[in-house]
Design an enzyme around this catalytic site. Structure first.
Site, PDB file in Angstrom:
ATOM      1  N   GLU A 210      -2.550  10.102  -0.617  1.00 48.42           N
ATOM      2  CA  GLU A 210      -3.833   9.383  -0.522  1.00 48.42           C
ATOM      3  C   GLU A 210      -4.152   9.062   0.931  1.00 48.42           C
ATOM      4  O   GLU A 210      -5.291   9.153   1.368  1.00 48.42           O
ATOM      5  CB  GLU A 210      -3.774   8.083  -1.341  1.00 48.42           C
ATOM      6  CG  GLU A 210      -5.114   7.350  -1.436  1.00 48.42           C
ATOM      7  CD  GLU A 210      -5.399   6.417  -0.278  1.00 48.42           C
ATOM      8  OE1 GLU A 210      -6.571   6.092  -0.056  1.00 48.42           O
ATOM      9  OE2 GLU A 210      -4.457   6.013   0.439  1.00 48.42           O
ATOM     10  N   GLU A 211      -3.121   8.691   1.704  1.00 46.81           N
ATOM     11  CA  GLU A 211      -3.356   8.135   3.034  1.00 46.81           C
ATOM     12  C   GLU A 211      -3.955   9.110   4.038  1.00 46.81           C
ATOM     13  O   GLU A 211      -4.843   8.754   4.789  1.00 46.81           O
ATOM     14  CB  GLU A 211      -2.052   7.561   3.607  1.00 46.81           C
ATOM     15  CG  GLU A 211      -1.499   6.368   2.833  1.00 46.81           C
ATOM     16  CD  GLU A 211      -2.386   5.135   2.906  1.00 46.81           C
ATOM     17  OE1 GLU A 211      -3.464   5.191   3.489  1.00 46.81           O
ATOM     18  OE2 GLU A 211      -1.973   4.108   2.340  1.00 46.81           O
TER      19      GLU A 211
ATOM     20  N   ASP B 131       0.843  -1.211   0.000  1.00 46.31           N
ATOM     21  CA  ASP B 131       0.000   0.000   0.000  1.00 46.31           C
ATOM     22  C   ASP B 131       0.869   1.249   0.000  1.00 46.31           C
ATOM     23  O   ASP B 131       1.234   1.735   1.059  1.00 46.31           O
ATOM     24  CB  ASP B 131      -0.928  -0.041   1.211  1.00 46.31           C
ATOM     25  CG  ASP B 131      -1.949   1.088   1.205  1.00 46.31           C
ATOM     26  OD1 ASP B 131      -2.093   1.761   0.175  1.00 46.31           O
ATOM     27  OD2 ASP B 131      -2.594   1.306   2.239  1.00 46.31           O
TER      28      ASP B 131
HETATM   29 ZN   LIG Z   1      -3.506   2.769  -0.464  1.00 43.48          ZN
END
Ligand SMILES: [Zn+2]
Length: 462
Positions: A325-326, A291
């Site tokens: 994004e996080e 991720d």
């Molecule tokens: Zn992600």
């Protein structure tokens, strides 16, 4: 090797007349290229092992921007550039400490502060704990939580086959748990890590205090699933136990960062843009190989394969490595903002942000006509054991894109092991299987190619 490339060019250039059989041949070639000469695994090794964790605003996030830009430049794309974006800068500070105080027995448990959380006082917080399974249960308790630590302990539902469903069902505890408990005067919150297995890794993730006045912010942390089980068990025998935790995280001023963008310009309708991407930032506990290091290098691989085969796309194919994004989604939002200013027309966006595991299919956001059209490609993917074409969320970064005619898809890898790693200290390069990563890249290349060749179905009114 040269022979392969020449044949490839021939197959690809002779596309139009025998569409079906050429599609099959070209897709076979994309998988061959990915499995025999891909660069994605090497790129990921550097991103993970040499650069490391890439939380927005960190020096390593800045390094990742430069590294991926340089690598995209080396591919000979038509354009490579950076897009400025201001991002939040939250830092964890010292490693957190926490323990259960059961009478005189002190048991240390693994916790990690949640994104955007405030610190505890320097000496930490010691308080009684109230366990709840949901925000509804918290609301029923109301003022009874005043002065206490609220412990959200609803596990992810193991009965769902798609583990992302379990993640979304359990996610509210992490995302808004602190905000809700603060309203009743709780002094802190703990949330069971969003992980389907029992282990000792606390899983980070973002949370938001919403519109709560700053003075009411309370520190919040995730506790490992083993830690949560132990705390829950000990509470049953001693409801008056105390919990201690200390964390020193803080939010610093926003930092200038970048989305990294590369382009193969379209040769027929360059004004129609197709995006393929993932997000460059990760959480800070590990290098985020799943991720979303995986999605980043797979997206880069898509344009590497196409360029290497001298493929001339009809539409502009743009690889976008989104920042933040996080803990903010600022990269995706900025990309859309600039795209709107330029009056750009996006027809398709594909995101890989569900881990680097064996690809199983795509999660598709489209009207019925386009969903049917994409489903029509299923037979072409079945030889590669990719067959799961479902309607569903495509990706958080491309979520921001609002072009009227856009069709979106998310690569759907096998999700059974994803939450063993998600946002935790074990999401590292050694958790990645080279072939699985490459199969994902080939799957993405194939879909980008098919949509580029066949376009999307425009609404009847257009
Ligand atoms: Zn992600």
């Amino acid at each position: 090797m040269k022979k392969t490339i020449l044949l490839a060019a021939l197959v690809i250039n002779g596309l139009t007349s025998f569409a079906q059989s050429n599609d099959e041949k070209n897709i076979k070639l994309f998988y061959k290229k990915a499995l025999t000469e891909a660069k994605c695994y090497t790129w990921l090794e550097y991103l993970s092992n040499d650069i490391g964790a890439r939380l927005s605003g960190s020096p390593s996030a800045a390094q990742a921007v430069q590294y991926t830009k340089t690598q995209l430049e080396s591919l000979g794309l038509d354009k490579v550039y950076l897009q400025e974006v201001m991002v939040p800068h939250w830092v964890r500070g010292e490693k957190e400490t926490a323990y259960i105080l059961d009478g005189k027995v002190k048991t240390v448990v693994p916790i990690c502060a949640l994104g955007a959380s405030v610190a505890t006082p320097k000496t930490g917080i010691t308080a009684e704990v109230i366990e709840v399974q949901s925000i509804k249960e918290l609301n029923e308790l109301g003022e009874k939580v005043r002065g206490k630590i609220v412990f959200y302990n609803r596990p992810m539902n193991p009965e769902n086959i798609g583990t992302f469903d379990s993640y979304s069902e359990a996610g509210d505890q992490r995302r808004i748990g602190a905000k809700e408990a603060a309203k009743f005067g709780a002094v802190g919150t703990l949330v069971r890590s969003l992980n389907l297995r029992l282990d000792d890794f606390p899983h980070a993730g973002n949370q938001s205090y919403g519109d709560l006045p700053k003075a009411q912010y309370i520190p919040c942390a995730a506790i490992s699933t083993n830690g949560a089980e132990l705390l829950s068990k000990t509470l049953k025998s001693n409801p008056g136990l105390k919990f201690y935790f200390k964390q020193s995280c803080e939010t610093l001023p926003d930092v200038l960062s970048y989305n990294v963008i590369g382009e193969l310009t379209g040769t027929v309708t360059p004004e129609n843009i197709m995006v393929v991407g993932g997000h460059l930032d990760s959480w800070d506990l590990a290098d985020g190989s799943h991720d979303d290091g995986a999605g980043v290098v797979q997206s880069m691989e898509v344009v590497r394969i196409l360029k290497n085969l001298n493929y001339k796309p009809k539409n502009t194919i743009r690889v976008v490595l989104f920042m933040n994004e996080e803990n903010g989604g600022k990269g995706g939002a900025k990309y859309e903002e600039v795209s709107k200013q330029k009056n750009e027309n996006h027809i398709f966006a594909l995101e890989s942000d569900s881990g680097g595991f064996t690809p199983r299919g795509f999660s598709i956001e489209a009207d019925d006509a386009n969903f049917k059209k994409l489903q029509g490609y299923k037979d072409l993917f079945e030889p590669y054991l990719v067959h799961n074409f479902t309607k569903g969320h495509a990706g958080s970064d491309i979520e921001h894109l609002t072009s009227k005619t856009i069709v979106k898809a998310g690569l759907q890898p096998d999700s059974q092991r994803y939450f063993d790693y998600h946002h935790a200290a074990n999401d590292k390069f050694d958790a990645i299987n080279k072939r699985e990563l490459e199969l994902g890249a080939a799957t993405m290349t194939s879909l980008i190619y098919l949509v580029d060749q066949n376009g999307i179905t425009l609404p009847a009114s257009n």
